[in-house]
Scaffold this motif. Structure first.
Motif: not given
Length: 291
Positions: A131, A154, A249
Motif C-alpha cells: 500500500p 487494496a 495489505c
C-alpha cells in the motif's frame, strides 16, 4: 499490470506539473464468508499447474468445497459505498495475497464501473509494503501526467487451496478491502521507505523517519503488526494505534480510512515494517483543508 487508455486530445503537450495529491475519501470493510465457489473450470486447470511450479501442495478437496470473496466483489462493494464517482484518471490495485479467482482480470472489470477510461496498474509481491508503494506510484503518475483523480484499491483474501501462514507478518485472518480517493492539490500525503533493513536496524531508522515526517510530534501514529511494541518511538504522549494482524495489505490503510484526518485535526502517521523483505515504510497524511 498496465492497460493504457487512448491518449487525450492535445496529448503532445505535456500537462503542467501538479503539486501533489490529497486523500479526500477513504472506505474500509472486512468481509465474512463469501459466496463465490473456488472450483471453476479455468481454476481447476490453473491451480494444479501453478502450485506445482511454486512447490506447494494443492488441496484438491478445497476445490470442491471452498467459497470466498473475490477482489471484484469486494471492490464493487467499496465503489457502491463511495457512490457515484467523477471521471477517474488512474486506478491502482494493491494486494499481498492472490485473488480468490486468479483467472479474473479485476482491474478492468472494476474500471467498467467508473466514468472515463482510467489507466490501470497493480502492485503485488511486496507484502505489507504494497500500500505504501502504491501511494508513491500514484503521486508519481499524477505529477508526471497531470492526473487529477486517482483511485487506490487494496485487498486481502485468505481462501486458497493450499497451505498458507496463519501467523507472522504475512499471516492471514480474513478478507478485507480499502478504497482511497486521491485528488490533485497540495500534498497531504508523503511517503518515505527504506529497504533491506534487519530488525536490529529498524528502530533507529524508524525514529529518524518519524522525526522527518512529524518534527513537532503532533501526529496520530498508526503502527502495523510489523512494528515491535518494544521499540521506542519519538511520538506524542497519546498512545500509538496498533492495527490487527492477519490483513497484511489492508490493516494500516483500514485504520486510516476509519479515522481520516479532518480539517483542524491531527495528521496521521502510518508506519509498517516487513521482516521478510526488510522494507520499512512511513506515510504522513495531513488533514484536508476545510472547503
Amino acid at each position: 499490470m498496465s492497460l493504457a487508455a487512448a491518449p487525450p486530445a492535445g496529448a503532445g503537450t505535456r500537462p503542467a506539473p501538479l503539486a501533489g495529491l490529497v486523500v479526500t475519501r477513504a472506505v474500509h470493510r472486512t468481509f465474512g464468508t463469501g459466496v463465490t465457489a473456488l472450483g471453476q473450470d479455468a481454476d481447476r486447470r490453473f491451480f494444479p499447474s501453478h502450485t506445482g511450479h511454486a512447490g506447494v501442495v494443492l488441496r484438491e478437496d478445497l476445490l470442491d468445497t471452498a467459497v470466498g470473496n473475490t477482489f471484484e466483489d469486494m471492490g464493487a462493494a467499496l465503489l457502491a459505498e463511495l457512490g457515484e464517482q467523477p471521471e477517474t484518471d488512474l486506478v491502482i490495485l494493491a494486494y499481498s495475497t492472490p485473488d480468490l479467482l486468479p483467472t479474473v482480470l479485476t482491474a478492468p472489470t472494476l474500471a467498467e464501473r467508473l466514468p472515463g477510461r482510467p489507466l490501470l496498474l497493480a502492485v503485488a509481491d511486496q507484502g505489507p509494503t504494497a500500500p505504501f508503494s502504491t501511494l508513491v506510484l500514484a503521486r508519481s503518475y499524477a505529477r508526471r501526467y497531470g492526473f487529477r483523480r486517482v483511485l487506490v484499491l487494496a485487498f486481502d483474501q485468505h481462501v486458497m487451496p493450499y497451505d498458507v501462514p496463519r501467523s507472522g507478518p504475512r499471516g492471514l485472518a480474513g478478507d478485507g478491502a480499502v478504497a482511497l480517493v486521491l485528488e490533485a492539490s497540495d500534498d497531504n500525503c508523503r511517503v518515505r521507505q527504506a529497504c533491506g533493513l534487519s530488525p536490529q536496524e529498524v528502530p533507529g531508522r524508524l525514529a529518524a523517519l518519524i522525526r522527518e515526517l512529524d518534527p513537532e510530534g503532533t501526529a496520530d501514529v498508526v503502527a502495523g503488526p510489523g512494528i515491535d511494541p518494544a521499540w521506542e518511538l519519538p511520538v506524542a504522549p497519546r498512545p500509538v494505534r496498533r492495527t490487527p494482524e492477519g490483513y497484511p495489505c489492508t490493516s494500516v490503510l483500514g485504520a486510516l480510512a476509519e479515522r481520516l484526518p479532518a480539517a483542524g485535526g491531527a495528521a496521521s502517521l502510518l508506519v509498517e515494517y516487513d521482516p521478510v523483505l526488510g522494507d520499512l515504510s512511513a506515510c504522513r497524511v495531513d488533514p484536508v483543508a476545510a472547503a
